[in-house]
Design an enzyme around this catalytic site. Structure first.
Site: not given
Length: 398
Positions: A221, A347, A375
């Protein structure tokens, strides 16, 4: 908000069937037995009910143990590295918290189960799956066996507990870092004013690395921005960089630039974001929090419910200043490090389409895909993610 550590000892399971008094020899005729008279239906119902209660008790025990697994793993590491000072260290929260791995040691874990539908690409994790899911490749002869795991925005070192366990059991050294204001780090997220301040616990690790030693950086991320920042600073200490559903930026670009101007908004992300204004609403936001009711759909739509519960009590706001900061990257430093990307097809936070855009713009050496992952592949597909990390570690140097 930090994690709470404690010892959870589940109660001993005692089936109500085991508490039934032993049967006495019946003097009644066969026709009067409970299986032949009018009470047979209620008798069988009681047995089924008793079994169901026993199963629920067992599930409750497993739930408590599984939710404590991450805390127990990190507690064990602190215990071996901090000794008698552990309680104070955990309660006071040091200003820079890193969870280094101890020497690999076998241990058992309770069963990990999931309510989601299983996929053939990554079978449901059970306790020994974390430890014995496959024959580990030898770490001998590879460029480096040292992984440094960098969490994404709002996450903490706690999110890597499955990945840490699998890598350590394979003989790798693992450091999972809490960035400033994340996990159990004591800083207030609203007080973070720069990317350098946010990533300081990570730069501390690389600064202390001995000459000639290298690590494999793994960023998830917003952690992709963080590892990019230190790749520019310490190119000689980084063998490879792995971006997992992570932000990849060009020099002179910020995360805010990428998502708001080039790629466009994510409706679910916008709904989930809550902007915090510690300096007043007439000033820019200081942090971004997430709506707890939407984080499952956004980050964990394929993850086990117990890991979602862990995240819901462990996630913290994301500092806003680092999101606005533009990176300065050079071909000589950042560009000299081998980069790999791991795509997460299911995701909802950084969609696969967005990930493909970043891949096409920045052309990593190789691209891997974790089939069926949301994710957070460290929760939803830990075994598949582990295999990819090990495979990348074994790619020989050029």
């Amino acid at each position: 908000m930090g994690n709470s550590f404690g010892c959870i000892t589940p109660h001993k399971e005692v089936s109500s069937l085991q508490r039934r008094p032993s049967k006495r020899r019946s003097t009644k005729s066969p026709s009067s037995s409970p299986f032949n008279d009018s009470s047979s239906s209620s008798f069988l119902t009681r047995i089924r009910s008793t079994k169901k209660k026993t199963e629920l008790t067992r599930e409750d025990d497993l739930l408590l143990q599984q939710q404590a697994m991450a805390a127990a793993l990190l507690f064990r590491q602190h215990q071996r590295n901090g000794g008698a000072d552990i309680p104070a260290a955990l309660i006071n929260r040091s200003t820079s918290v890193v969870y280094p791995s101890p020497a690999p040691q076998k241990q058992g874990f309770t069963r990990s189960s999931s309510s989601r539908q299983r996929s053939g690409s990554d079978t449901l994790l059970q306790p020994q799956d974390l430890l014995n899911s496959q024959e580990p490749k030898s770490v001998e002869g590879i460029e480096t066996s040292h992984f440094v795991l960098v969490h994404g925005g709002g996450f903490g070192a706690w999110c890597w507990y499955k990945t840490m366990t699998l890598l350590e059991e394979g003989g790798f050294k693992v450091d999972a870092v809490d960035l400033t204001g994340s996990g159990v780090h004591s800083s207030d997220t609203n007080s973070i004013t720069s990317l350098a301040q946010y990533v300081k616990p990570l730069t501390d690790i690389l600064e202390k690395l001995k000459d000639g030693k290298k690590v494999i950086l793994v960023g998830h991320d917003f952690g992709g921005v963080c590892i990019s920042y230190v790749m520019e600073l310490f190119p000689s200490k980084i063998a490879k960089a792995i971006f997992i559903a992570a932000t990849m930026l060009a020099s002179g670009q910020s995360t805010l630039d990428l998502f708001s101007r080039q790629i466009g908004p994510n409706d679910l992300m916008q709904q989930a974001q809550i902007f915090l204004y510690a300096n007043g609403k007439d000033q820019p936001p200081t942090a971004i929090d997430h709506n707890k009711e939407l984080v499952k759909d956004l980050f964990f739509n394929q993850s086990p419910s117990k890991d979602v519960a862990l995240a819901s009590v462990s996630m913290r706001p994301v500092p806003f200043a680092p999101v606005m900061e533009k990176l300065s990257l050079s071909e000589a430093n950042y560009g000299s490090i081998r980069r790999f990307y791991v795509v997460t097809p299911e995701d909802q936070a950084i969609t696969a389409a967005v990930q493909e855009i970043m891949i096409n713009l920045h052309l990593p050496e190789q691209v891997f895909r974790v089939k069926g992952s949301d994710h957070s592949p460290f929760f939803s597909r830990p075994q598949s993610l582990h295999k990819i990390l090990v495979e990348i570690a074994h790619i020989p140097p050029k």
